[in-house]
Structures are given as C-alpha cells and as structure tokens.
Scaffold this active site. Structure first.
Site, PDB file in Angstrom:
ATOM      1  N   MET A  27     -42.684 111.123   8.284  1.00 57.22           N
ATOM      2  CA  MET A  27     -42.028 112.211   9.020  1.00 57.22           C
ATOM      3  C   MET A  27     -41.356 111.664  10.278  1.00 57.22           C
ATOM      4  O   MET A  27     -41.030 112.425  11.199  1.00 57.22           O
ATOM      5  CB  MET A  27     -43.042 113.303   9.371  1.00 57.22           C
ATOM      6  CG  MET A  27     -43.636 113.946   8.123  1.00 57.22           C
ATOM      7  SD  MET A  27     -44.157 115.639   8.370  1.00 57.22           S
ATOM      8  CE  MET A  27     -45.423 115.438   9.595  1.00 57.22           C
ATOM      9  N   GLY A  28     -41.155 110.340  10.326  1.00 51.52           N
ATOM     10  CA  GLY A  28     -40.427 109.751  11.448  1.00 51.52           C
ATOM     11  C   GLY A  28     -41.282 109.599  12.692  1.00 51.52           C
ATOM     12  O   GLY A  28     -42.509 109.657  12.628  1.00 51.52           O
ATOM     13  N   ALA A  29     -40.583 109.400  13.854  1.00 50.20           N
ATOM     14  CA  ALA A  29     -41.262 109.004  15.102  1.00 50.20           C
ATOM     15  C   ALA A  29     -42.149 107.796  14.778  1.00 50.20           C
ATOM     16  O   ALA A  29     -43.353 107.784  15.027  1.00 50.20           O
ATOM     17  CB  ALA A  29     -42.063 110.149  15.713  1.00 50.20           C
ATOM     18  N   LEU A  30     -41.489 106.794  14.224  1.00 51.59           N
ATOM     19  CA  LEU A  30     -42.218 105.659  13.636  1.00 51.59           C
ATOM     20  C   LEU A  30     -42.971 104.850  14.684  1.00 51.59           C
ATOM     21  O   LEU A  30     -42.474 104.612  15.790  1.00 51.59           O
ATOM     22  CB  LEU A  30     -41.236 104.745  12.888  1.00 51.59           C
ATOM     23  CG  LEU A  30     -40.443 105.411  11.762  1.00 51.59           C
ATOM     24  CD1 LEU A  30     -39.520 104.371  11.091  1.00 51.59           C
ATOM     25  CD2 LEU A  30     -41.354 106.050  10.718  1.00 51.59           C
ATOM     26  N   HIS A  31     -44.193 104.457  14.339  1.00 53.38           N
ATOM     27  CA  HIS A  31     -45.019 103.619  15.213  1.00 53.38           C
ATOM     28  C   HIS A  31     -45.570 102.474  14.353  1.00 53.38           C
ATOM     29  O   HIS A  31     -45.230 102.349  13.168  1.00 53.38           O
ATOM     30  CB  HIS A  31     -46.139 104.454  15.849  1.00 53.38           C
ATOM     31  CG  HIS A  31     -46.936 105.262  14.869  1.00 53.38           C
ATOM     32  ND1 HIS A  31     -47.740 104.694  13.911  1.00 53.38           N
ATOM     33  CD2 HIS A  31     -47.020 106.617  14.675  1.00 53.38           C
ATOM     34  CE1 HIS A  31     -48.312 105.636  13.193  1.00 53.38           C
ATOM     35  NE2 HIS A  31     -47.885 106.824  13.620  1.00 53.38           N
ATOM     36  N   HIS A  34     -46.811 103.194  10.747  1.00 57.10           N
ATOM     37  CA  HIS A  34     -45.752 103.254   9.738  1.00 57.10           C
ATOM     38  C   HIS A  34     -45.206 101.853   9.448  1.00 57.10           C
ATOM     39  O   HIS A  34     -44.947 101.500   8.296  1.00 57.10           O
ATOM     40  CB  HIS A  34     -44.578 104.106  10.236  1.00 57.10           C
ATOM     41  CG  HIS A  34     -44.922 105.527  10.560  1.00 57.10           C
ATOM     42  ND1 HIS A  34     -44.925 106.018  11.849  1.00 57.10           N
ATOM     43  CD2 HIS A  34     -45.253 106.573   9.778  1.00 57.10           C
ATOM     44  CE1 HIS A  34     -45.239 107.295  11.838  1.00 57.10           C
ATOM     45  NE2 HIS A  34     -45.443 107.670  10.593  1.00 57.10           N
ATOM     46  N   ASP A 146     -54.730 109.337   6.716  1.00 59.19           N
ATOM     47  CA  ASP A 146     -54.717 110.668   6.114  1.00 59.19           C
ATOM     48  C   ASP A 146     -55.451 110.568   4.777  1.00 59.19           C
ATOM     49  O   ASP A 146     -54.844 110.624   3.701  1.00 59.19           O
ATOM     50  CB  ASP A 146     -53.264 111.132   5.946  1.00 59.19           C
ATOM     51  CG  ASP A 146     -52.561 111.199   7.284  1.00 59.19           C
ATOM     52  OD1 ASP A 146     -52.854 112.122   8.059  1.00 59.19           O
ATOM     53  OD2 ASP A 146     -51.762 110.299   7.592  1.00 59.19           O
ATOM     54  N   ARG A 183     -48.364 112.058  16.880  1.00 61.84           N
ATOM     55  CA  ARG A 183     -48.771 113.149  17.783  1.00 61.84           C
ATOM     56  C   ARG A 183     -49.426 112.644  19.064  1.00 61.84           C
ATOM     57  O   ARG A 183     -49.665 113.442  19.968  1.00 61.84           O
ATOM     58  CB  ARG A 183     -49.710 114.111  17.056  1.00 61.84           C
ATOM     59  CG  ARG A 183     -49.016 114.922  15.967  1.00 61.84           C
ATOM     60  CD  ARG A 183     -49.906 116.018  15.399  1.00 61.84           C
ATOM     61  NE  ARG A 183     -49.164 116.991  14.620  1.00 61.84           N
ATOM     62  CZ  ARG A 183     -49.129 117.027  13.276  1.00 61.84           C
ATOM     63  NH1 ARG A 183     -49.797 116.131  12.568  1.00 61.84           N
ATOM     64  NH2 ARG A 183     -48.437 117.960  12.656  1.00 61.84           N
TER      65      ARG A 183
HETATM   66  P1  AMP Z   1     -46.532 110.678   8.852  1.00 65.63           P
HETATM   67  O1  AMP Z   1     -45.207 110.247   9.382  1.00 65.63           O
HETATM   68  O2  AMP Z   1     -47.523 111.034   9.914  1.00 65.63           O
HETATM   69  O3  AMP Z   1     -46.421 111.709   7.755  1.00 65.63           O
HETATM   70  O4  AMP Z   1     -47.166 109.392   8.162  1.00 65.63           O
HETATM   71  C1  AMP Z   1     -46.477 108.686   7.150  1.00 65.63           C
HETATM   72  C2  AMP Z   1     -47.427 107.698   6.523  1.00 65.63           C
HETATM   73  O5  AMP Z   1     -47.910 106.797   7.511  1.00 65.63           O
HETATM   74  C3  AMP Z   1     -48.675 108.367   5.921  1.00 65.63           C
HETATM   75  O6  AMP Z   1     -48.984 107.724   4.692  1.00 65.63           O
HETATM   76  C4  AMP Z   1     -49.727 108.118   6.961  1.00 65.63           C
HETATM   77  O7  AMP Z   1     -51.040 108.086   6.436  1.00 65.63           O
HETATM   78  C5  AMP Z   1     -49.317 106.757   7.470  1.00 65.63           C
HETATM   79  N1  AMP Z   1     -49.870 106.511   8.813  1.00 65.63           N
HETATM   80  C6  AMP Z   1     -49.750 107.307   9.904  1.00 65.63           C
HETATM   81  N2  AMP Z   1     -50.439 106.792  10.942  1.00 65.63           N
HETATM   82  C7  AMP Z   1     -51.012 105.632  10.492  1.00 65.63           C
HETATM   83  C8  AMP Z   1     -51.853 104.656  11.068  1.00 65.63           C
HETATM   84  N3  AMP Z   1     -52.243 104.723  12.345  1.00 65.63           N
HETATM   85  N4  AMP Z   1     -52.234 103.606  10.310  1.00 65.63           N
HETATM   86  C9  AMP Z   1     -51.845 103.524   8.999  1.00 65.63           C
HETATM   87  N5  AMP Z   1     -51.053 104.428   8.392  1.00 65.63           N
HETATM   88  C10 AMP Z   1     -50.643 105.462   9.124  1.00 65.63           C
END
Ligand code: AMP
Length: 272
Positions: A27-31, A34, A146, A183
């Site tokens: 969902m972006g706001a990549l860290h 991701h 998740d 978040r």
């Molecule tokens: P999101 O953008 O939050 O929907 O996350 C996209 C993907 O990145 C999902 O498969 C999440 O489980 C994964 N993700 C988010 N945060 C982390 C993290 N801290 N470590 C590993 N994977 C992550």
C-alpha cells in the site's frame, strides 16, 4: 523501471514476459520492511513487479483510509533503487466496479484481526486475487508481520488452485525493536517510546519459553504486565493455523500483540 497505471498497460507488459516473475503487493509509504521483500524478489526472479495501491475495501468505516500516508514519488525512487522492473499504481476506478463478485474469507478467520476488523480480510483477498490475476506471478512475497493475512493468502491460493508460490518474509524492525510499519509515522515521541513495549513483550515471551515456561496463559499474563501502560487490544498465542493453544508448541507457535497508541493501531508478532 516503468510505472504502469492502467490494466491495459500491465496486461500488455505481462504478455511480453517469459521469465519468472516476483510480485510484491504493497500500500506504499515504503520502508525497509517492504524493501526487504522487494530485494528478496529481485534475488529470486527474472522480473520484479511491485504494486502500490491503498485498497479501500480492506478499510472499515472510521479507519484511516483518508489519512493513510501516500508517498508516490519517494516510493518510485525506492523501487528504482531496488531495481524493480515495473511499478503498478492503479486508480481505485481501475481496480473496482460498483458492484462486484466478492471473495469471502473463511469463518475461521473471524478471530483476532478478523474479529476486530470484520470484512477486512474479505477486502484484502479481493484485491490480492485481482492483482494475482493481473500479474500472474511465479512468486509473491508477503511479510510475516501480517501473519493472519499471510495465512489467509496461502489458503486462498490453495482453495482457488492458483499456480503461485507464496514466500513468507521475516519481520524487519527498527534498531530498537519496533516492527517497521507505514503507520509508525502517526506516533508522537511519547507514543514511539511506549510502542517499544510491544516488541519487548514478545522478546520477553521468547525468553520465558527459553526458561521452560510453556503455559500460554502464564506467558500472556506476564506479557500483559509488561505492557500495563498500553491499551492492548489482544495478546494471542496460536499455532500456525491460528488455532488458540494452551501449551507452547515449539516450531508451530505464533504470539501476536495488537495495541493502540492514541489512534494508531500497531500489530506485531513472533514465530517460535
Ligand atoms: P502494506 O504496505 O502494509 O500492505 O504491506 C505490504 C507488505 O509488506 C505486506 O506483505 C506486509 O506484511 C509487508 N510488511 C509490512 N511491514 C513489514 C515489516 N516490518 N517487515 C516485513 N514485512 C513487512
């Protein structure tokens, strides 16, 4: 790297690809969480596709859909640096019609996240199925952060006979232990400090298990004590199928915590 916006663009690209495809839906706001998924996809596939789409159907009324962080330009740069081949950034109207055939998460998913966010996983599965159909990846990468989402996606792939390999990826943390999350930007200084108690409670649980404490009830109580100043929504100890367990099963246990810091809901877990 090419940025694709429409179905037609993505489908045309897809038709031209003959090698293996690694797909990372976000969902972006990549860290860095991701980024670790993207790097693994880069290492293991000929072509890497990342999608960036804040999916409205997985947010419940009153949740943070409108204020969810959006950083399209920074995200594109990150993808470029990670040598992503294609970034798919569709509009909502590209992904959804008014009334649709729906995917429904199984009833057994109505525990933990499914209980407090009814309908959330239906929306997650709906969009992931659409994205899988569009990208037809060889491998798709999901974070263990998740955990319940990952498990349901594995089940969807099995139940719908999708020829896709789901790759679970380890949780990436800040240096002090906080699980990375888009978040986390909502947290003020005090909340950021308090949030550390979440990962600390999980490490504490692991250390208790190391000292032969296998009673889930006792572990939960001790974890809750360490987080007494937090608004904890749940602490759960489950097996890898998300059945609640009474006794720790080494190699088959996930301990999950969800806590609210102000308006921000943070989730974290540890696989033991
Ligand atoms: P999101 O953008 O939050 O929907 O996350 C996209 C993907 O990145 C999902 O498969 C999440 O489980 C994964 N993700 C988010 N945060 C982390 C993290 N801290 N470590 C590993 N994977 C992550």
């Amino acid at each position: 790297m090419q940025v694709l916006k429409t179905l037609e663009e993505l489908q045309e690209v897809r038709r031209s690809i003959t090698g293996t495809i690694g797909f990372v839906p976000t969902m972006g706001a990549l860290h860095n969480g991701h980024i670790s998924l993207i790097k693994q996809a880069r290492n293991e596939n000929d072509i890497v596709i990342v999608s960036i789409f804040v999916n409205p159907t997985q947010f419940l009324p009153g949740e943070d859909l409108d204020k969810y962080p959006r950083k399209d330009e920074a995200d594109k740069k990150i993808c470029q640096m990670c040598k992503v081949d294609y970034v798919f950034m569709p509009e909502i109207s590209t992904m959804y019609e008014n009334e649709e055939v729906l995917v429904k998460a199984p009833n057994k998913s109505y525990v933990l996240e499914g209980k407090t966010r009814p309908g959330h996983f239906d929306g997650v599965l709906q969009v992931v199925l659409k994205l899988f159909n569009l990208t037809q990846p060889t491998n798709a990468y999901f974070g263990k952060k998740d955990a319940q989402q990952l498990s349901l996606i594995q089940q969807m792939v099995k139940n719908f006979f999708l020829p896709i390999n789901i790759v679970p990826c380890d949780i990436v943390r800040e240096s002090d232990g906080l699980a990375m999350s888009s978040r986390n930007v909502y947290l003020d200084n005090q909340q950021r400090k308090d949030a550390l108690l979440i990962s600390k409670s999980l490490y504490f649980a692991a250390s208790l298990i190391g000292k032969q404490e296998f009673s889930c009830e006792a572990i939960k109580q001790k974890m809750l004590e360490t987080m007494s100043i937090l608004d904890v929504e749940y602490v759960a100890i489950v097996d890898r199928e998300f059945n609640e367990i009474q006794t720790i099963q080494k190699g088959n246990t996930i301990i999950l915590v969800v806590a609210r810091l102000g308006q921000t809901r943070l989730l974290d877990n540890i696989w033991l």
